[in-house]
Motif scaffolding. Sequence first.
Motif, PDB file in Angstrom:
ATOM      1  N   LYS A 233     -52.665  32.611  24.476  1.00 39.83           N
ATOM      2  CA  LYS A 233     -53.913  33.053  24.465  1.00 39.83           C
ATOM      3  C   LYS A 233     -54.504  31.822  24.662  1.00 39.83           C
ATOM      4  CE  LYS A 233     -53.128  37.344  22.022  1.00 39.83           C
ATOM      5  NZ  LYS A 233     -52.946  38.122  20.756  1.00 39.83           N
ATOM      6  N   LEU A 234     -54.238  30.806  24.434  1.00 41.02           N
ATOM      7  CA  LEU A 234     -54.944  29.355  24.485  1.00 41.02           C
ATOM      8  C   LEU A 234     -55.650  29.183  25.704  1.00 41.02           C
ATOM      9  CD1 LEU A 234     -52.729  26.840  22.444  1.00 41.02           C
ATOM     10  CD2 LEU A 234     -54.499  28.103  21.674  1.00 41.02           C
ATOM     11  N   PRO A 235     -56.854  28.839  25.689  1.00 37.89           N
ATOM     12  CA  PRO A 235     -57.713  28.759  27.249  1.00 37.89           C
ATOM     13  C   PRO A 235     -57.275  27.371  27.727  1.00 37.89           C
ATOM     14  CG  PRO A 235     -58.983  27.981  25.080  1.00 37.89           C
ATOM     15  CD  PRO A 235     -57.853  28.614  24.408  1.00 37.89           C
ATOM     16  N   SER A 236     -57.054  26.397  27.371  1.00 38.54           N
ATOM     17  CA  SER A 236     -56.614  25.302  27.891  1.00 38.54           C
ATOM     18  C   SER A 236     -55.096  25.266  28.339  1.00 38.54           C
ATOM     19  CB  SER A 236     -57.029  24.045  27.185  1.00 38.54           C
ATOM     20  OG  SER A 236     -56.292  22.937  27.635  1.00 38.54           O
ATOM     21  N   ALA A 237     -54.844  24.909  29.758  1.00 43.19           N
ATOM     22  CA  ALA A 237     -53.658  24.569  29.949  1.00 43.19           C
ATOM     23  C   ALA A 237     -52.945  23.576  29.480  1.00 43.19           C
ATOM     24  CB  ALA A 237     -53.494  24.824  31.592  1.00 43.19           C
ATOM     25  N   THR A 238     -53.476  22.598  29.116  1.00 41.45           N
ATOM     26  CA  THR A 238     -52.852  21.061  28.616  1.00 41.45           C
ATOM     27  C   THR A 238     -52.591  21.805  27.140  1.00 41.45           C
ATOM     28  OG1 THR A 238     -54.525  19.778  30.046  1.00 41.45           O
ATOM     29  CG2 THR A 238     -53.310  18.898  27.921  1.00 41.45           C
ATOM     30  N   SER A 239     -53.320  22.347  26.463  1.00 40.20           N
ATOM     31  CA  SER A 239     -53.056  22.692  25.023  1.00 40.20           C
ATOM     32  C   SER A 239     -51.719  23.673  25.218  1.00 40.20           C
ATOM     33  CB  SER A 239     -54.269  23.523  24.543  1.00 40.20           C
ATOM     34  OG  SER A 239     -55.096  22.814  24.278  1.00 40.20           O
ATOM     35  N   LYS A 242     -48.842  21.586  25.924  1.00 40.28           N
ATOM     36  CA  LYS A 242     -48.406  20.666  24.673  1.00 40.28           C
ATOM     37  C   LYS A 242     -47.764  21.591  23.583  1.00 40.28           C
ATOM     38  CE  LYS A 242     -50.121  17.432  21.237  1.00 40.28           C
ATOM     39  NZ  LYS A 242     -51.492  16.777  20.985  1.00 40.28           N
ATOM     40  N   ALA A 243     -48.269  22.478  23.415  1.00 36.84           N
ATOM     41  CA  ALA A 243     -47.542  23.649  22.420  1.00 36.84           C
ATOM     42  C   ALA A 243     -46.309  24.115  22.713  1.00 36.84           C
ATOM     43  CB  ALA A 243     -48.700  24.607  22.160  1.00 36.84           C
ATOM     44  N   CYS A 247     -42.787  23.646  20.715  1.00 32.44           N
ATOM     45  CA  CYS A 247     -42.143  24.790  20.380  1.00 32.44           C
ATOM     46  C   CYS A 247     -40.758  24.818  20.721  1.00 32.44           C
ATOM     47  CB  CYS A 247     -42.858  26.035  20.622  1.00 32.44           C
ATOM     48  SG  CYS A 247     -44.149  26.398  19.446  1.00 32.44           S
ATOM     49  N   SER A 248     -40.473  24.491  22.219  1.00 29.22           N
ATOM     50  CA  SER A 248     -39.305  24.568  22.793  1.00 29.22           C
ATOM     51  C   SER A 248     -38.299  23.489  22.445  1.00 29.22           C
ATOM     52  CB  SER A 248     -39.414  24.229  24.357  1.00 29.22           C
ATOM     53  OG  SER A 248     -40.155  23.277  24.745  1.00 29.22           O
ATOM     54  N   SER A 249     -39.006  22.271  22.160  1.00 31.62           N
ATOM     55  CA  SER A 249     -37.944  21.359  21.256  1.00 31.62           C
ATOM     56  C   SER A 249     -37.596  21.723  20.015  1.00 31.62           C
ATOM     57  CB  SER A 249     -38.738  20.185  21.266  1.00 31.62           C
ATOM     58  OG  SER A 249     -39.096  19.536  22.450  1.00 31.62           O
ATOM     59  N   TYR A 296     -38.473  16.715  15.559  1.00 31.70           N
ATOM     60  CA  TYR A 296     -39.495  17.066  14.379  1.00 31.70           C
ATOM     61  C   TYR A 296     -40.598  16.109  14.121  1.00 31.70           C
ATOM     62  CZ  TYR A 296     -37.215  21.654  13.332  1.00 31.70           C
ATOM     63  OH  TYR A 296     -36.689  22.683  13.636  1.00 31.70           O
ATOM     64  N   SER A 297     -40.160  14.823  14.188  1.00 32.08           N
ATOM     65  CA  SER A 297     -40.936  13.795  13.557  1.00 32.08           C
ATOM     66  C   SER A 297     -41.182  12.616  14.652  1.00 32.08           C
ATOM     67  CB  SER A 297     -40.328  13.203  12.598  1.00 32.08           C
ATOM     68  OG  SER A 297     -40.103  13.958  11.512  1.00 32.08           O
ATOM     69  N   LEU A 298     -40.429  11.938  15.121  1.00 24.85           N
ATOM     70  CA  LEU A 298     -40.601  10.681  15.980  1.00 24.85           C
ATOM     71  C   LEU A 298     -41.152  10.913  17.505  1.00 24.85           C
ATOM     72  CD1 LEU A 298     -37.331   8.822  15.117  1.00 24.85           C
ATOM     73  CD2 LEU A 298     -39.558   8.692  14.050  1.00 24.85           C
ATOM     74  N   ARG A 299     -41.268  12.350  17.923  1.00 21.96           N
ATOM     75  CA  ARG A 299     -42.233  12.578  19.026  1.00 21.96           C
ATOM     76  C   ARG A 299     -43.659  12.838  18.472  1.00 21.96           C
ATOM     77  NH1 ARG A 299     -41.159  17.435  21.188  1.00 21.96           N
ATOM     78  NH2 ARG A 299     -41.857  16.930  23.567  1.00 21.96           N
ATOM     79  N   ASN A 300     -44.082  12.675  17.457  1.00 26.84           N
ATOM     80  CA  ASN A 300     -45.438  12.996  16.802  1.00 26.84           C
ATOM     81  C   ASN A 300     -46.191  11.766  16.995  1.00 26.84           C
ATOM     82  OD1 ASN A 300     -47.461  13.111  15.008  1.00 26.84           O
ATOM     83  ND2 ASN A 300     -46.635  14.797  14.058  1.00 26.84           N
ATOM     84  N   LYS A 301     -47.276  11.609  17.892  1.00 23.17           N
ATOM     85  CA  LYS A 301     -48.204  10.299  17.775  1.00 23.17           C
ATOM     86  C   LYS A 301     -48.621   9.705  16.574  1.00 23.17           C
ATOM     87  CE  LYS A 301     -49.783  11.638  22.599  1.00 23.17           C
ATOM     88  NZ  LYS A 301     -51.159  11.947  23.410  1.00 23.17           N
ATOM     89  N   ASP A 302     -48.569  10.592  15.552  1.00 23.11           N
ATOM     90  CA  ASP A 302     -49.330  10.279  14.308  1.00 23.11           C
ATOM     91  C   ASP A 302     -48.232   9.551  13.644  1.00 23.11           C
ATOM     92  OD1 ASP A 302     -51.835  11.241  14.732  1.00 23.11           O
ATOM     93  OD2 ASP A 302     -51.296  13.237  13.647  1.00 23.11           O
TER      94      ASP A 302
END
Length: 313
Positions: A233-239, A242-243, A247-249, A296-302
């Motif tokens: 239901k997210l309006p942005s294709a980019t979002s 990314k989500a 989730c698939s990972s 779970y972690s090392l693909r996270n930009k933060d």
Amino acid sequence: MNHQEKPPEYNLTELMEFVVLGFADMPHLQWFLFGLFLIIYIIILMSNGTIFLITKMDPAFQSPVYFFLANFSSLETCYVSATLPRMLMNLGMQRRTISLGGCATQMCFVLIFGGTECLFLALMAYDCYVAICNPLQYPLVMNHRVCIHLVTGSWTTGIPVMIVQTYQIFSLPFCGPNKINHFFCDIFPILKLACGDTFVNDMLVYTVAVLFGMVPFLLILGSYSKIMSIILKLPSATSRAKAFSTCSSHLMVVVLFFGSAVITYLRPNTSHSEGTDKVLSLFYTILTPMFNPMIYSLRNKDVIIALRKLLCK
């Protein structure tokens, strides 16, 4: 049920030790396997240790999701340490014997950490579900006190169950062959060596596998199905992209871990193949703990930014 007859000479005394064969059927690959598993063990220790340090030292990582990740990283380190060091010693020094008590201890810790990992994966899926599906209620639902209770429950719930299961298995008489065709003291290879009737033990194994394997797995699938419906239901294709990627990972790791573990412990006892069990065990005891920190972690930009700061210091 185990009704196999033992030769008369095996009934004289009970066994005091086992021989863990591991990969003895591949003598020409012993040093290659030693190097490979040593590298994997170092990667697991370094990646999980790094995640734990970052989440504890950086004030920006004090949210519930990183609190769960810190505990999950500690769990992964404990889980692989229950099997890999002993396997490396067997490969490097060719010392394959293990005492009855040592075998029981290893099995008990593997079961405890494995059961805890199942609960943690379900807990992290639930955290993700609340964050995405009920973002306004997230601070209230996942407050610090609740998080501590959930983590404590995940760590402790399986301990009495797995201790009882291990005690029941090693209460059986072992008076026959002592060679375990596996790389650690797993349930079914041990039960194959028992002299007595193992029907009760088999039923307990299946019950525990359902409670700690199938139930958390179904809860995870339920959580991610709700998450997917929100993402669509997210309006942005980019979002959405990314989500879906995240989730698939996560789902890939979950399916790899639960799939291999559930197939191992919920198959009928008569269909167990020693070679197949050994391969499946590699997935849920070694490969998924290696992939989990990356997914779970090392693909996270933060996390990457925090890691760079930590390295600069």
